[in-house]
Design an enzyme around this catalytic site. Sequence first.
Site, mmCIF file in Angstrom:
data_model
loop_
_atom_site.group_PDB
_atom_site.id
_atom_site.type_symbol
_atom_site.label_atom_id
_atom_site.label_comp_id
_atom_site.label_asym_id
_atom_site.label_seq_id
_atom_site.Cartn_x
_atom_site.Cartn_y
_atom_site.Cartn_z
ATOM 1 N N GLN A 1 0.781 -0.258 -4.783
ATOM 2 C CA GLN A 1 -0.541 0.258 -4.961
ATOM 3 C C GLN A 1 -0.592 1.675 -4.632
ATOM 4 O O GLN A 1 -0.060 2.270 -3.865
ATOM 5 C CB GLN A 1 -1.483 -0.559 -3.864
ATOM 6 C CG GLN A 1 -3.124 -0.167 -3.643
ATOM 7 C CD GLN A 1 -3.064 1.131 -2.709
ATOM 8 O OE1 GLN A 1 -2.423 1.478 -1.843
ATOM 9 N NE2 GLN A 1 -4.280 1.949 -2.903
ATOM 10 N N ILE B 1 -12.286 -13.845 1.904
ATOM 11 C CA ILE B 1 -11.727 -15.020 1.858
ATOM 12 C C ILE B 1 -11.053 -15.602 3.205
ATOM 13 O O ILE B 1 -10.537 -14.878 3.877
ATOM 14 C CB ILE B 1 -10.433 -14.970 0.974
ATOM 15 C CG1 ILE B 1 -11.002 -14.754 -0.411
ATOM 16 C CG2 ILE B 1 -9.663 -16.308 0.744
ATOM 17 C CD1 ILE B 1 -11.791 -15.751 -1.246
ATOM 18 N N ARG B 2 -11.614 -16.840 3.941
ATOM 19 C CA ARG B 2 -11.188 -17.295 5.066
ATOM 20 C C ARG B 2 -10.666 -18.637 5.021
ATOM 21 O O ARG B 2 -10.015 -19.155 5.793
ATOM 22 C CB ARG B 2 -12.461 -17.250 6.076
ATOM 23 C CG ARG B 2 -12.918 -15.714 6.216
ATOM 24 C CD ARG B 2 -12.092 -15.079 7.234
ATOM 25 N NE ARG B 2 -12.655 -13.605 7.251
ATOM 26 C CZ ARG B 2 -12.327 -12.579 6.306
ATOM 27 N NH1 ARG B 2 -11.707 -12.499 5.257
ATOM 28 N NH2 ARG B 2 -13.131 -11.250 6.901
ATOM 29 N N ARG C 1 -7.558 -9.035 5.669
ATOM 30 C CA ARG C 1 -7.888 -9.300 7.278
ATOM 31 C C ARG C 1 -6.998 -10.593 7.557
ATOM 32 O O ARG C 1 -6.440 -10.733 8.589
ATOM 33 C CB ARG C 1 -9.295 -9.290 7.522
ATOM 34 C CG ARG C 1 -9.904 -7.826 7.261
ATOM 35 C CD ARG C 1 -11.228 -7.925 8.073
ATOM 36 N NE ARG C 1 -11.866 -6.552 8.125
ATOM 37 C CZ ARG C 1 -12.672 -6.058 7.254
ATOM 38 N NH1 ARG C 1 -12.520 -6.828 5.954
ATOM 39 N NH2 ARG C 1 -13.117 -5.055 7.108
ATOM 40 N N HIS D 1 -13.684 -3.387 -1.137
ATOM 41 C CA HIS D 1 -12.751 -2.708 -0.161
ATOM 42 C C HIS D 1 -12.851 -3.339 1.310
ATOM 43 O O HIS D 1 -12.872 -2.690 2.022
ATOM 44 C CB HIS D 1 -12.646 -1.195 -0.053
ATOM 45 C CG HIS D 1 -11.250 -0.538 0.460
ATOM 46 N ND1 HIS D 1 -10.625 -0.560 -0.448
ATOM 47 C CD2 HIS D 1 -10.859 -0.417 1.518
ATOM 48 C CE1 HIS D 1 -9.379 0.173 0.134
ATOM 49 N NE2 HIS D 1 -9.661 0.124 1.579
ATOM 50 N N SER E 1 0.753 -1.269 0.042
ATOM 51 C CA SER E 1 0.159 -0.092 -0.072
ATOM 52 C C SER E 1 0.835 1.275 0.040
ATOM 53 O O SER E 1 2.009 1.325 0.570
ATOM 54 C CB SER E 1 -1.043 0.069 1.223
ATOM 55 O OG SER E 1 -1.497 1.208 1.392
#
EC number: 1.4.3.26
Length: 396
Positions: free
Chosen positions: A128, A312-313, A333, A278, A108
């Site tokens: 990014q 996505i986990r 996350r 986001h 980022s």
Amino acid sequence: MAEAWFETVAIAQQRAKRRLPKSVYSSLIAASEKGITVADNVAAFSELGFAPHVIGATDKRDLSTTVMGQEVSLPVIISPTGVQAVDPGGEVAVARAAAARGTVMGLSSFASKPIEEVIAANPKTFFQVYWQGGRDALAERVERARQAGAVGLVVTTDWTFSHGRDWGSPKIPEEMNLKTILRLSPEAITRPRWLWKFAKTLRPPDLRVPNQGRRGEPGPPFFAAYGEWMATPPPTWEDIGWLRELWGGPFMLKGVMRVDDAKRAVDAGVSAISVSNHGGNNLDGTPASIRALPAVSAAVGDQVEVLLDGGIRRGSDVVKAVALGARAVMIGRAYLWGLAANGQAGVENVLDILRGGIDSALMGLGHASVHDLSPADILVPTGFIRDLGVPSRRDV
């Protein structure tokens, strides 16, 4: 160190919650307004099922693919996230973990570590940017990324300012000075592991963004850069085309949820798009990204690479996304919880969890490669897909 290992991303999240000060943890779970979108990002995957084959499974499966010209060992890359103050290693630790597991690092422009250090840790780094500060400022930022050796540029368009969160906005200080440290100390002292990690470095968490200044300079404080972004008029499609031409290399537009926007992105000459809201931090009430993926993927075909992020986990989530049209997924996350739980090793742990889940799902579906996946492998309930930006029949 056996107790440092965790079996699922959910356990990583539990450990992150136990180990981080409340204000730091809240910044990882924060989402816009009621949190409708962030919840749907995760829940939507549970609505999808599999159509398994009981015969024909292979003993070895190939998870590798490419993303914007970069070979990756699994269809998962690191999504760029800002100011990773959950661990002293921050983005450098994440980059090393991604390199160790054979995948791309997304860095980022709001990161806490300089791009030069991150690329030294992982040469497969996409940088990014937001549309922030106008063309001259962006040109300087992009040129620094080029000089550092970034192999791709990601332009994020799916972040807007949230005017209210039902659980409260993260309490991020403007800068980390003695006054701030004293104010936060009652909260931090209840998390001795986190506090000790930073104490050993003799440096508090860094809330500056060095990649928005010149090389070797500390960069502006987070909120100064954030304020500049808020004050900058949003980009036009002409701006996106200008930036793509300026960069001249692999170029991803992140935040595409509509078919018409996806087609405009193709016309603008992008290399890839990421179907994304986001992580629920944009307009609350936006559908889960996995609901928008099939229509977007069908609309652009193989003209550009399509990625997905949001929710996505598990490795099975990755398989569902790839089967419905994604080249790969981006995680946010999930790896931040791993970083908080156990530093670089925790991020590697998360990537290993996803790898194992992808492999198991491929085996159950009877496929030898992620490239064999198709919509026929997925049970999609009626009404699941959201074809945003498609003219209704009465408009045709």
